[in-house]
Design an enzyme around this catalytic site. Structure first.
Site, mmCIF file in Angstrom:
data_model
loop_
_atom_site.group_PDB
_atom_site.id
_atom_site.type_symbol
_atom_site.label_atom_id
_atom_site.label_comp_id
_atom_site.label_asym_id
_atom_site.label_seq_id
_atom_site.Cartn_x
_atom_site.Cartn_y
_atom_site.Cartn_z
ATOM 1 N N ASP A 26 32.233 3.603 -65.631
ATOM 2 C CA ASP A 26 31.780 2.233 -65.914
ATOM 3 C C ASP A 26 30.592 1.823 -65.049
ATOM 4 O O ASP A 26 30.129 0.685 -65.122
ATOM 5 C CB ASP A 26 32.925 1.234 -65.730
ATOM 6 C CG ASP A 26 33.471 1.223 -64.306
ATOM 7 O OD1 ASP A 26 32.920 1.953 -63.447
ATOM 8 O OD2 ASP A 26 34.438 0.485 -64.048
ATOM 9 N N GLU A 42 30.575 1.762 -61.647
ATOM 10 C CA GLU A 42 30.919 1.369 -60.274
ATOM 11 C C GLU A 42 30.731 2.542 -59.323
ATOM 12 O O GLU A 42 30.932 3.695 -59.691
ATOM 13 C CB GLU A 42 32.368 0.864 -60.216
ATOM 14 C CG GLU A 42 32.521 -0.495 -60.877
ATOM 15 C CD GLU A 42 33.915 -1.087 -60.720
ATOM 16 O OE1 GLU A 42 34.835 -0.386 -60.239
ATOM 17 O OE2 GLU A 42 34.091 -2.259 -61.099
ATOM 18 N N ARG A 66 13.643 -11.330 -46.751
ATOM 19 C CA ARG A 66 12.481 -12.219 -46.862
ATOM 20 C C ARG A 66 12.849 -13.592 -47.423
ATOM 21 O O ARG A 66 12.119 -14.549 -47.264
ATOM 22 C CB ARG A 66 11.384 -11.553 -47.707
ATOM 23 C CG ARG A 66 10.675 -10.440 -46.930
ATOM 24 C CD ARG A 66 9.580 -9.794 -47.743
ATOM 25 N NE ARG A 66 10.105 -8.994 -48.835
ATOM 26 C CZ ARG A 66 9.363 -8.489 -49.810
ATOM 27 N NH1 ARG A 66 8.079 -8.723 -49.845
ATOM 28 N NH2 ARG A 66 9.921 -7.748 -50.763
ATOM 29 N N GLN A 67 13.999 -13.687 -48.099
ATOM 30 C CA GLN A 67 14.466 -15.007 -48.561
ATOM 31 C C GLN A 67 15.314 -15.577 -47.416
ATOM 32 O O GLN A 67 16.539 -15.669 -47.498
ATOM 33 C CB GLN A 67 15.276 -14.859 -49.867
ATOM 34 C CG GLN A 67 15.822 -16.157 -50.435
ATOM 35 C CD GLN A 67 14.790 -17.008 -51.153
ATOM 36 O OE1 GLN A 67 13.721 -16.552 -51.493
ATOM 37 N NE2 GLN A 67 15.108 -18.277 -51.372
ATOM 38 N N HIS A 118 11.980 -9.089 -41.413
ATOM 39 C CA HIS A 118 10.817 -9.941 -41.672
ATOM 40 C C HIS A 118 10.720 -11.071 -40.652
ATOM 41 O O HIS A 118 9.644 -11.376 -40.150
ATOM 42 C CB HIS A 118 10.889 -10.484 -43.101
ATOM 43 C CG HIS A 118 9.681 -11.267 -43.465
ATOM 44 N ND1 HIS A 118 8.416 -10.730 -43.425
ATOM 45 C CD2 HIS A 118 9.520 -12.552 -43.821
ATOM 46 C CE1 HIS A 118 7.534 -11.641 -43.761
ATOM 47 N NE2 HIS A 118 8.180 -12.760 -44.001
ATOM 48 N N ASP A 133 -1.971 -11.661 -42.478
ATOM 49 C CA ASP A 133 -1.681 -13.059 -42.145
ATOM 50 C C ASP A 133 -1.373 -13.162 -40.657
ATOM 51 O O ASP A 133 -1.201 -12.142 -39.972
ATOM 52 C CB ASP A 133 -0.541 -13.638 -42.999
ATOM 53 C CG ASP A 133 0.752 -12.858 -42.867
ATOM 54 O OD1 ASP A 133 0.982 -12.266 -41.805
ATOM 55 O OD2 ASP A 133 1.528 -12.851 -43.836
ATOM 56 N N LYS A 188 -3.436 -16.284 -44.841
ATOM 57 C CA LYS A 188 -2.851 -16.075 -46.173
ATOM 58 C C LYS A 188 -2.078 -17.305 -46.615
ATOM 59 O O LYS A 188 -1.431 -17.974 -45.806
ATOM 60 C CB LYS A 188 -1.905 -14.870 -46.121
ATOM 61 C CG LYS A 188 -1.188 -14.584 -47.432
ATOM 62 C CD LYS A 188 -0.373 -13.314 -47.334
ATOM 63 C CE LYS A 188 1.101 -13.621 -47.233
ATOM 64 N NZ LYS A 188 1.949 -12.414 -47.281
ATOM 65 N N ARG A 217 0.734 -18.290 -49.735
ATOM 66 C CA ARG A 217 1.485 -17.878 -50.930
ATOM 67 C C ARG A 217 2.004 -19.123 -51.625
ATOM 68 O O ARG A 217 2.694 -19.940 -51.015
ATOM 69 C CB ARG A 217 2.652 -16.954 -50.556
ATOM 70 C CG ARG A 217 3.374 -16.388 -51.805
ATOM 71 C CD ARG A 217 4.621 -15.597 -51.413
ATOM 72 N NE ARG A 217 4.308 -14.344 -50.752
ATOM 73 C CZ ARG A 217 4.047 -13.195 -51.391
ATOM 74 N NH1 ARG A 217 4.050 -13.168 -52.702
ATOM 75 N NH2 ARG A 217 3.797 -12.107 -50.698
ATOM 76 N N ASP A 274 0.865 -4.351 -41.784
ATOM 77 C CA ASP A 274 1.838 -5.379 -42.147
ATOM 78 C C ASP A 274 3.240 -4.819 -41.951
ATOM 79 O O ASP A 274 3.417 -3.606 -41.821
ATOM 80 C CB ASP A 274 1.633 -5.825 -43.601
ATOM 81 C CG ASP A 274 2.104 -7.259 -43.839
ATOM 82 O OD1 ASP A 274 2.733 -7.845 -42.940
ATOM 83 O OD2 ASP A 274 1.856 -7.786 -44.940
#
Ligand code: R5P
Length: 280
Positions: free
Chosen positions: A33, A35, A89-90, A122, A159, A183, A185, A210
């Site tokens: 399935d 998994e 990054r979030q 990050h 940046d 920079k 965004r 970076d």
């Protein structure tokens, strides 16, 4: 004992060699399935299990949770090494209604481990999202080694937040100038715009630095601002290089891209194993 995730097998082996600790035999399987099922085929009790797993996908997160569960059964202490931490990054709810994904992931990973070591997250401030001791380590000094011989290179960050990384690479390289672009965004469209740096790049050998190159959008926007550089190189810790990033970078004249083995790619020119071993 080192337990590698499927996306970090080469780094797991390098770390086992660096620490002179056994590398566990791990199989990565899948049920019909879809998994996942990880299995150590020769489990044995150990003082410390070190899981090394870049969380590059949803599956990689589940695989890591499974490895933690295995490790808890056999080890006194479980250490989780995140060479690349996905969703980091979030690290804020940038728009109304969004999650702080880095916090959600950190909360999910914390109960299965006694300690976390993460390579160049990050934002180091994600430490506060974990419920266990968290250490961020920097692989910046490793990035200088694979670079070719360059005459008075210009190390440029796309940046301001990556300028420190660019300076560390320059210091490890031993010579060159450091500067950065400004920079912006757009959080709604994701569009990146970059204002030129003030240092003249004409006829110079330029190294863009970076923490991560994902789509290559940030780097290519920066590179097109350069006025007549002799050669352009890109170096980063996490060479994600998603989708058409390689084409994008080639089209703006990048001679070569260098990354580490936090993400196992053709561009992985140097290992972070010594950096992680020091932290362990
Ligand atoms: C953002 O601040 C990061 O440091 C990178 O510049 C960015 O995430 C790179 O992403 P992309 O390659 O998609 O522009």
């Amino acid at each position: 004992m080192i337990l590698p995730g499927s996306a970090s097998q080469s780094l797991g082996a390098a770390l086992a060699a660096e620490l002179d600790e056994p590398l566990a035999a791990v199989e990565y399987d899948r049920f019909a399935d879809g998994e996942l099922l990880v299995r150590t085929t020769e489990p044995s009790s150990t003082d410390r299990a070190v899981i090394v797993a870049s969380t590059v996908s949803g599956d990689a997160h589940v695989e890591l949770l499974q490895l933690q569960d295995v490790a808890r059964q056999y080890a006194e202490e479980v250490v989780t090494v995140l060479p690349y931490m996905g969703y980091a990054r979030q690290d804020d709810a940038f728009r109304e209604g969004e999650p702080v994904s880095a916090r959600a992931v950190a909360r999910a990973l914390s109960p299965g481990t006694d300690r976390v070591v993460c390579v160049d997250p990050h934002e180091p401030s994600i430490e506060e999202f974990f419920d266990v001791p968290f250490e961020a380590v920097s692989a910046a000094d490793r990035l200088a080694a694979p670079l070719p011989d360059l005459a008075d290179p210009l190390f440029l960050a796309p940046d301001a937040s990556a300028r420190g990384l660019a300076r560390e690479v320059r210091d490890a390289y031993g010579t060159g100038t450091v500067d950065h672009f400004e920079k912006h965004r757009d959080r709604d469209t994701g569009e990146v715009s970059v204002a030129p740096s003030e240092t003249a790049a004409r006829d110079r050998e330029v190294v863009l630095v970076d923490d991560i190159v994902a789509t290559g959008g940030t780097m290519s926007e920066a590179i097109v601002q350069l006025d007549g550089p002799a050669r352009v190189f890109v170096t980063c810790v996490h060479a994600m290089l998603a989708g058409s990033a390689r084409t994008r970078l080639a089209r703006v004249g990048v001679d070569r891209v260098y990354g580490t083995d936090t993400l196992e790619r053709a561009e992985s020119a140097v290992s972070v194993a010594p950096t992680v071993a020091d932290a362990l």
